[in-house]
Scaffold this motif. Structure first.
Motif, short mmCIF file in Angstrom:
data_model
loop_
_atom_site.label_atom_id
_atom_site.label_comp_id
_atom_site.label_asym_id
_atom_site.label_seq_id
_atom_site.Cartn_x
_atom_site.Cartn_y
_atom_site.Cartn_z
N ASN A 1 6.17 11.99 -25.24
CA ASN A 1 7.10 11.37 -26.18
C ASN A 1 7.33 9.94 -25.74
O ASN A 1 6.70 9.47 -24.79
CB ASN A 1 8.40 12.17 -26.29
N THR B 1 10.03 12.50 -33.11
CA THR B 1 10.97 13.37 -32.42
C THR B 1 12.35 12.76 -32.23
O THR B 1 13.26 13.43 -31.73
CB THR B 1 10.42 13.77 -31.04
N CYS C 1 6.10 9.65 -32.45
CA CYS C 1 6.09 11.10 -32.20
C CYS C 1 6.90 11.87 -33.23
O CYS C 1 6.73 13.09 -33.36
CB CYS C 1 6.63 11.38 -30.80
#
Length: 310
Positions: A154, A36, A34
């Motif tokens: 996520n 992130t 992701c």
């Protein structure tokens, strides 16, 4: 005639291509993360590095049958899913479709991630073809956290989505190996509130591997099982290159023993995830992951009655 081009790098030198007649397992690379994580982005490179380390793997195990499990399974390596790392909307349907192609051919997809988020589209593919699917999630984190609209997908929410979408029967699905510190309180209660059974690392060692797996086997009762194995269940001393290392995990020997205990399950799909090569000292996590894939292939041979002599 001398070959002009080299074939693509595959897991342990497997043939590259789609599964056909006689194929019982197929490796699938899922080069997605992701993007992130605060400072450990890189699991999208996992499939490439695990395949590279698989060159060190030998195919015959001296004490577990002395046969080639890849050959007995007629295994192939399908290559990587064509996707855009970090972009959920186009990538998740592609991952699901690729896994579905393998499942429709009658083979077990053995996916190599990628961060933990890839388990969701893989579970979607398995659930559509195997009603009553249950999950055995071996990880140091539940990945069943709460989420908001802006950050719904996520590597910490895939099992929340699996529960919400009804992909797995949570009443018979287990998280095993959960440990360590978390960003927020109530993590175990959240997973249990979704219906999952949670076995912490402390519980696992207190009860023992054989007893824990025997109870899961009884609970699963021959339902189709999705096996999700996050490499951070291992201690960072043996698998440093993972997205979220957590101290106090399994040794290599313990992880291998735990996987071998899973005989007798009806496993229909597998993923190994979270190898993050940029942080992987001496490719230790990637090499260990390659070994675990081979152990999974032996497990499938036992499941399909292919582990006998001859």
């Amino acid at each position: 005639m001398t070959a002009l081009f080299t074939p693509p790098e595959t897991f342990a030198g497997l043939p590259h291509g789609r599964p056909g007649a006689g194929c019982r397992a197929a490796v699938l690379g899922v080069p997605f993360d992701c993007g992130t994580h605060p400072f450990r982005v890189g699991a999208r490179q996992g499939p490439e590095h695990v395949r590279r380390q698989s060159k060190l793997m030998r195919r015959f195990h001296v004490s577990l049958g002395d046969f080639d499990p890849l050959a007995r399974l007629g295994a192939v390596d399908c290559g990587d899913v064509a996707l855009v790392p970090g972009r959920v909307a186009p990538s998740f349907p592609a991952i699901e479709a690729a896994a579905g192609t393998i499942l429709d051919a009658g083979a077990v997809p053995v996916a190599i991630g990628g961060d933990g988020s890839v388990s969701l589209p893989l579970m979607r593919a398995a659930a559509r073809r195997h009603p009553g699917l249950v999950a055995l999630h071996v990880d140091s984190h539940t990945d069943a956290y709460e989420y908001g609209e802006e950050d719904a997908y996520n590597a910490a929410t895939q099992f929340s989505h699996a529960a919400a979408e009804g992909l797995v029967d949570t009443a018979h699905s287990w998280h095993v190996g959960i440990r360590g510190f978390t960003y927020c309180p109530g993590v175990l209660a959240r997973a249990q509130g979704l219906g999952f059974r949670v076995v912490t690392t402390e519980d696992l060692f207190r009860r023992g591997f054989a007893q824990t797996v025997a109870e899961f086997r009884d609970d699963a009762a021959q339902r189709p099982v999705y096996l999700c194995w996050d490499m951070d269940v291992f201690d960072p001393s043996v698998a440093p290159g993972v997205c979220t290392p957590t101290w106090g995990g399994l040794s290599a020997r313990e992880g291998i023993d735990l996987l071998r205990e899973l005989s007798g399950l009806n496993i229909v799909a597998i993923d190994f995830n979270t190898v993050s090569p940029p942080q992987d000292v001496n490719d230790m996590a990637a090499h260990l992951c390659a070994h675990m894939v081979m152990e999974a292939m032996l497990l499938l041979c036992r499941q399909f009655g292919l582990a006998g002599e001859g």
